[in-house]
Design a protein around this motif. Structure first.
Motif, short mmCIF file in Angstrom:
data_model
loop_
_atom_site.label_atom_id
_atom_site.label_comp_id
_atom_site.label_asym_id
_atom_site.label_seq_id
_atom_site.Cartn_x
_atom_site.Cartn_y
_atom_site.Cartn_z
N SER A 67 -9.71 20.77 -19.23
CA SER A 67 -9.04 20.19 -18.06
C SER A 67 -9.64 18.83 -17.72
O SER A 67 -8.93 17.92 -17.28
CB SER A 67 -9.14 21.13 -16.86
OG SER A 67 -10.47 21.23 -16.40
N ASP B 2 -3.20 22.11 -26.51
CA ASP B 2 -1.89 21.46 -26.38
C ASP B 2 -0.77 22.45 -26.72
O ASP B 2 0.26 22.49 -26.04
CB ASP B 2 -1.79 20.25 -27.32
CG ASP B 2 -2.51 19.02 -26.77
OD1 ASP B 2 -2.79 19.00 -25.56
OD2 ASP B 2 -2.78 18.10 -27.56
N SER C 98 -0.23 24.77 -23.86
CA SER C 98 0.38 24.03 -22.74
C SER C 98 1.87 23.77 -23.00
O SER C 98 2.71 23.96 -22.11
CB SER C 98 -0.35 22.70 -22.55
OG SER C 98 0.33 21.87 -21.64
#
Length: 357
Positions: free
Chosen positions: A93, A137, A140
């Motif tokens: 993050s 990624d 996400s």
């Protein structure tokens, strides 16, 4: 604008030592055990630029203001970070918030400094980090492309995410997105794998000039364009010296540039940044802008009112400003130009904006 570079790498590769050296601070713990850094440390560093002092002398400015760069020392990553191993989720993050990633890679042998792996292997270490970022990624993207979330994504972002997903699933280079979409659109995705990267090979003092077999193998695989050879320990020593001592020490060990200067130069290159100046009796100041920035956008870096009410930009190149000893002679000798809204500001331009309030 200022830009932010995150220093990442496996635990105990020298991230915090480098951070402390280049930011002239002792904010970051630099200890011989994994996960010494837990929360990210942030240091704001003035960007050295000798042009500022030259302009200031001519304008007889009361003060000089450098533009700045922020460095973030981020906790060490381990294999499995994308699944929460080590300090994984927190680490990932923090990376999302930076403009560019500085990969700190161990390229030295030492029995005294713990290594999270049994051997020193810079290529393997980088691949661990890159894999974890890619897996983060992937997770996400999959979440955002679920039916319930799709409706909240605009068409352009949706296309980027779909192409990125295809690249990851088929082991293709995700950087192809950079040739198809604008930087601003890519930044909005928050994807880690497409952030600009600088590779810093951390070596011992004996390898600072020529590198070693670790750096040679690394450069053979990843190229030298965005790779720097730096010794975090030497940078730390340099940081503790007075100006003249610093010059003498660097000359003695054959070091032409500090790690800070090299990182800034690489950062400006990979992020495609330029610098323009304002100069007068009150202050001489540097401003960072994106390459191909229009004059109104550049004016907006000073204040949004400058951009909204932009009329013209009095413009002199740095070289002409110095050669003509300032604004008055530059204008008299025909070196000052009045540029409009379509003008693309060049690196080194000295500008004075005319605007409506």
């Amino acid at each position: 604008m200022s830009f932010k570079c995150g220093i990442v790498g496996l635990p105990n590769v020298g991230k915090s030592t480098l951070f402390n050296a280049i930011t002239n601070s002792s904010k970051a713990q630099a200890e011989n055990f994994p996960f010494c850094t837990i929360e990210p440390n942030i240091g704001i560093v003035p960007v050295p630029d000798e042009r500022l002092s030259n302009l200031s002398k001519i304008s007889k400015s009361k003060k000089i203001i450098n533009t700045t760069i922020s460095f973030v020392d981020i906790a060490g990553l381990v294999k499995g970070a994308s699944k929460g191993e080590g300090l994984g989720n927190k680490f990932l993050s923090h990376i999302r918030e930076v403009d560019a990633i500085i990969h700190m890679i161990r390229c030295f042998d030492s029995d005294d400094i713990q290594n999270v792996n049994s051997t020193v292997d810079p290529i393997r270490d980088l691949e661990i980090i890159e894999t974890e970022m890619m897996l983060a990624d992937l997770e996400s993207i999959q979440k955002r492309l679920e039916k319930n979330n799709k409706k909240n994504i605009d068409e352009k972002q949706l296309k980027i995410l779909e192409i990125a997903l295809n690249c990851i699933n088929n082991d293709k280079d995700i950087s192809i997105l950079k040739s198809e979409f604008e930087k601003k659109q890519l930044n909005q995705t928050g994807l880690l794998s497409i952030k600009p990267k600088i590779f810093v090979c951390n070596v011992d003092e004996q390898s600072i000039q020529e590198g070693n077999h670790y750096t040679k193998n690394f450069i053979n695989k990843f190229g030298e364009e965005n790779t720097l050879i730096v010794s975090a320990d030497i940078e730390n020593q340099i940081n503790q010296l007075a100006s003249e001592e610093k010059k003498n020490y660097m000359k003695m060990i054959g070091l032409k540039e500090t790690g800070l200067n090299m990182l800034i130069q690489k950062g400006y290159n990979i992020l495609e940044l330029d610098t323009y100046f304002t100069s007068g009796p009150e202050e001489t100041r540097a401003w960072t802008i994106q390459k191909n920035c229009t004059a109104p956008k550049a004016a907006g870096e000073i204040h949004t009112d400058f951009e909204k009410g932009f009329i013209r930009a009095e413009t002199v190149s740095y070289e002409d400003f110095i050669a003509n000893n300032g604004w008055v002679n530059s204008k008299t000798n025909g070196k000052m130009r009045l540029e409009g809204k379509e003008y693309i500001v060049k690196d080194g331009d000295v500008l004075n904006f005319r605007f409506n309030t």
